[in-house]
Write an enzyme that holds these catalytic residues in place. Structure first.
Site, PDB file in Angstrom:
ATOM      1  CG  HIS A   8      16.068   9.121  13.318  1.00 61.25           C
ATOM      2  ND1 HIS A   8      15.463   9.456  12.121  1.00 61.25           N
ATOM      3  CD2 HIS A   8      15.115   9.244  14.274  1.00 61.25           C
ATOM      4  CE1 HIS A   8      14.200   9.781  12.364  1.00 61.25           C
ATOM      5  NE2 HIS A   8      13.961   9.649  13.660  1.00 61.25           N
ATOM      6  CD  GLU A  25      12.308   7.792  22.039  1.00 62.94           C
ATOM      7  OE1 GLU A  25      12.098   8.664  22.908  1.00 62.94           O
ATOM      8  OE2 GLU A  25      11.410   7.144  21.505  1.00 62.94           O
TER       9      GLU A  25
HETATM   10  N1  COA Z   1      23.023   0.623  17.769  1.00 67.75           N
HETATM   11  C1  COA Z   1      23.784  -0.204  17.038  1.00 67.75           C
HETATM   12  N2  COA Z   1      23.657  -0.380  15.720  1.00 67.75           N
HETATM   13  C2  COA Z   1      22.691   0.321  15.123  1.00 67.75           C
HETATM   14  C3  COA Z   1      21.848   1.207  15.813  1.00 67.75           C
HETATM   15  C4  COA Z   1      22.055   1.339  17.187  1.00 67.75           C
HETATM   16  N3  COA Z   1      21.288   2.147  17.908  1.00 67.75           N
HETATM   17  N4  COA Z   1      20.993   1.755  14.936  1.00 67.75           N
HETATM   18  C5  COA Z   1      21.271   1.231  13.735  1.00 67.75           C
HETATM   19  N5  COA Z   1      22.288   0.366  13.847  1.00 67.75           N
HETATM   20  C6  COA Z   1      22.902  -0.424  12.775  1.00 67.75           C
HETATM   21  C7  COA Z   1      22.035  -1.617  12.449  1.00 67.75           C
HETATM   22  O1  COA Z   1      22.364  -2.720  13.241  1.00 67.75           O
HETATM   23  C8  COA Z   1      22.321  -1.828  11.005  1.00 67.75           C
HETATM   24  O2  COA Z   1      23.463  -2.607  10.855  1.00 67.75           O
HETATM   25  P1  COA Z   1      23.368  -3.958   9.995  1.00 67.75           P
HETATM   26  O3  COA Z   1      23.273  -3.497   8.587  1.00 67.75           O
HETATM   27  O4  COA Z   1      24.623  -4.676  10.312  1.00 67.75           O
HETATM   28  O5  COA Z   1      22.138  -4.681  10.446  1.00 67.75           O
HETATM   29  C9  COA Z   1      22.610  -0.435  10.480  1.00 67.75           C
HETATM   30  O6  COA Z   1      22.953   0.356  11.591  1.00 67.75           O
HETATM   31  C10 COA Z   1      21.393   0.174   9.818  1.00 67.75           C
HETATM   32  O7  COA Z   1      20.292  -0.107  10.594  1.00 67.75           O
HETATM   33  P2  COA Z   1      18.828  -0.059  10.078  1.00 67.75           P
HETATM   34  O8  COA Z   1      18.033  -1.109  10.783  1.00 67.75           O
HETATM   35  O9  COA Z   1      18.762  -0.001   8.590  1.00 67.75           O
HETATM   36  O10 COA Z   1      18.359   1.333  10.599  1.00 67.75           O
HETATM   37  P3  COA Z   1      16.887   1.796  10.624  1.00 67.75           P
HETATM   38  O11 COA Z   1      16.821   3.033   9.849  1.00 67.75           O
HETATM   39  O12 COA Z   1      15.929   0.752  10.226  1.00 67.75           O
HETATM   40  O13 COA Z   1      16.722   1.993  12.179  1.00 67.75           O
HETATM   41  C11 COA Z   1      16.364   2.799  14.303  1.00 67.75           C
HETATM   42  C12 COA Z   1      16.525   3.169  12.830  1.00 67.75           C
HETATM   43  C13 COA Z   1      15.978   4.050  15.075  1.00 67.75           C
HETATM   44  C14 COA Z   1      15.264   1.765  14.432  1.00 67.75           C
HETATM   45  C15 COA Z   1      17.700   2.224  14.829  1.00 67.75           C
HETATM   46  O14 COA Z   1      18.722   3.195  14.719  1.00 67.75           O
HETATM   47  C16 COA Z   1      17.601   1.689  16.247  1.00 67.75           C
HETATM   48  O15 COA Z   1      17.194   0.544  16.424  1.00 67.75           O
HETATM   49  N6  COA Z   1      17.970   2.511  17.289  1.00 67.75           N
HETATM   50  C17 COA Z   1      17.880   2.061  18.647  1.00 67.75           C
HETATM   51  C18 COA Z   1      16.444   2.159  19.162  1.00 67.75           C
HETATM   52  C19 COA Z   1      16.012   3.596  19.380  1.00 67.75           C
HETATM   53  O16 COA Z   1      16.739   4.407  19.917  1.00 67.75           O
HETATM   54  N7  COA Z   1      14.778   3.868  18.947  1.00 67.75           N
HETATM   55  C20 COA Z   1      14.197   5.196  19.026  1.00 67.75           C
HETATM   56  C21 COA Z   1      14.086   5.792  17.660  1.00 67.75           C
HETATM   57  S1  COA Z   1      13.679   7.517  17.701  1.00 67.75           S
END
Ligand code: COA
Length: 382
Positions: A245, A313
């Site tokens: 998140h 989710e």
């Molecule tokens: N699985 C694997 N790695 C994950 C991850 C996940 N669910 N969520 C974050 N990461 C990793 C990213 O790959 C990133 O690594 P990197 O620096 O090598 O690229 C690191 O953690 C930070 O990610 P970041 O993109 O900065 O996080 P964010 O704050 O932008 O993203 C979400 C938040 C929710 C978009 C992200 O956690 C995600 O994509 N989750 C899966 C989709 C999901 O469940 N969405 C519903 C959200 S309520």
């Protein structure tokens, strides 16, 4: 604070909800989500969010019921939008075709009522069935379930759906809410703001994850396969749906609230196997992500790695499946609830917000002040 993805940037003051990512706390108008979900119905949560008096839930229930019936009566007007293959596209198209009232006391319930009618009609039409008429006397949750499934919903299913709708009704400055506020800040109408928000919610990084969560659970099949399957996904550079998140540094409090709802359903004989699988998958995913992040922390000096936990989710998917909603309807069902939050933010933005107009830093090519012949992009300077 980081300008990348506006992480940590405050863009508005709000009385509607507060997300405390460090402590894993969600407050909706002065109430922890745990105080509301499973205890009050969707109508009461919306009345609270919209700042109506405490005893106003019944009046709002009647308004939403009337709005559902009016939306259905205008079916011919928005029916073309149901041809969309994605439920979020259908919602976007149908709401854009609806007439809305000017008076906010009428307009916001009209949009909320219509969203449930369109989502359920789309689900039926894509299955080759006729949409079912709403019944204004039912609760929003019960009527929605009935319109989708065509069956009289059980009390336990309605309670679980209510719990879900209350849990996700608002959540700080998430991407779809921000989209709605940006549109509202220009002086545009509420429907336009809601349509923009639906577009934002559709993405898998926001509200599009529950369908892929169920795909993941299907692919894993049994908890004992989870570690190998999840490890292969991470090794391939893919994200685990339902984990991570932007704001929460601990487990999303909504995951706990919804997990409790799924346990209640499982005790009533609904979705017990899925629950066991989801719990196993969460455990393995959390462990694998922690191992990966620990390894990264050793190699990437100076970078603070965050712990990744379950988000809303994961158990949304399990709960909504157990109450009988089809997979393609999970994201539209998120919109069925959150639309009330969008309307509240639009009203708040309109009342006290300024035009949202940030800046960008230009990093493109400099203006070539030199000769006209040497430019690599072939555009002649004036
Ligand atoms: N699985 C694997 N790695 C994950 C991850 C996940 N669910 N969520 C974050 N990461 C990793 C990213 O790959 C990133 O690594 P990197 O620096 O090598 O690229 C690191 O953690 C930070 O990610 P970041 O993109 O900065 O996080 P964010 O704050 O932008 O993203 C979400 C938040 C929710 C978009 C992200 O956690 C995600 O994509 N989750 C899966 C989709 C999901 O469940 N969405 C519903 C959200 S309520």
């Amino acid at each position: 604070m980081s300008e990348d993805g506006l992480e940590g940037v405050v863009v508005a003051e709000t009385v509607l909800s507060d997300v405390d990512g460090a402590r894993g706390r969600l407050v909706i108008r002065g109430h922890d989500v745990e105080e509301l979900a499973g205890r009050i119905g969707y109508e009461a949560a919306v009345a609270l969010l919209w700042g109506r008096r405490g005893d106003d839930a019944d009046a709002l229930a009647a308004q939403l019921g009337g709005a559902r019936e009016r939306a259905f009566a205008a079916y011919d007007r928005w029916k073309p939008a149901l041809a969309a293959r994605n439920g979020m596209d259908a919602l976007r198209g149908a709401l854009a075709l609806m007439e809305t009232a000017e008076d906010p006391a009428e307009r916001d319930p009209t949009i909320v009522g219509a969203t449930a009618v369109v989502a359920s009609a789309w689900a039926r039409v894509t299955r080759g069935e006729e949409p079912l008429a709403p019944s204004g006397g039912r609760s929003h949750a019960a009527d929605y379930l009935h319109m989708v499934t065509g069956r009289e919903p059980s009390d336990v299913a309605v309670r679980a759906l209510d719990r879900y709708l209350v849990t996700v009704v608002d959540h700080g400055m998430n991407a779809s809410t921000f989209a709605a506020r940006v549109v509202a800040s220009t002086g545009s109408d509420t429907t336009s703001a809601v349509v923009a928000a639906i577009g934002a919610l559709k993405g898998p990084l926001h509200g599009g994850a529950p369908g892929p969560v169920l795909d993941m659970l299907d692919a894993i099949g049994e908890a004992r396969n989870a570690r190998a399957w999840l490890g292969a996904e991470l090794a391939a550079g893919r994200r685990i749906m339902g984990m991570g998140h932007r704001v929460y540094r601990v487990r999303d409090p909504r995951a706990a609230v919804l997990e409790e709802g799924v346990h209640e359903l499982a005790r009533a004989g609904l979705g017990a196997d899925r629950l066991a699988l989801a719990l196993g998958v969460e455990r393995e995913a959390e462990a694998l992500l922690a191992e990966r992040d620990a390894a990264r922390a050793r190699t990437r000096s100076g970078r603070v790695e965050r712990r990744l936990h379950a988000n809303v989710e994961l158990y949304t998917a399990v709960l909504l499946e157990a109450v009988g909603l089809p997979r393609a309807l999970l994201s539209p069902t998120f919109a069925v609830s959150r639309v009330a939050g969008w309307c509240a933010h639009v009203a708040e933005q309109r009342a006290k917000g300024r035009l949202i107009r940030p800046s960008s830093r230009y990093v493109g090519p400099a203006v070539d002040e030199g000769s006209t012949e040497s430019r690599s992009d072939g555009v002649a300077s004036a």
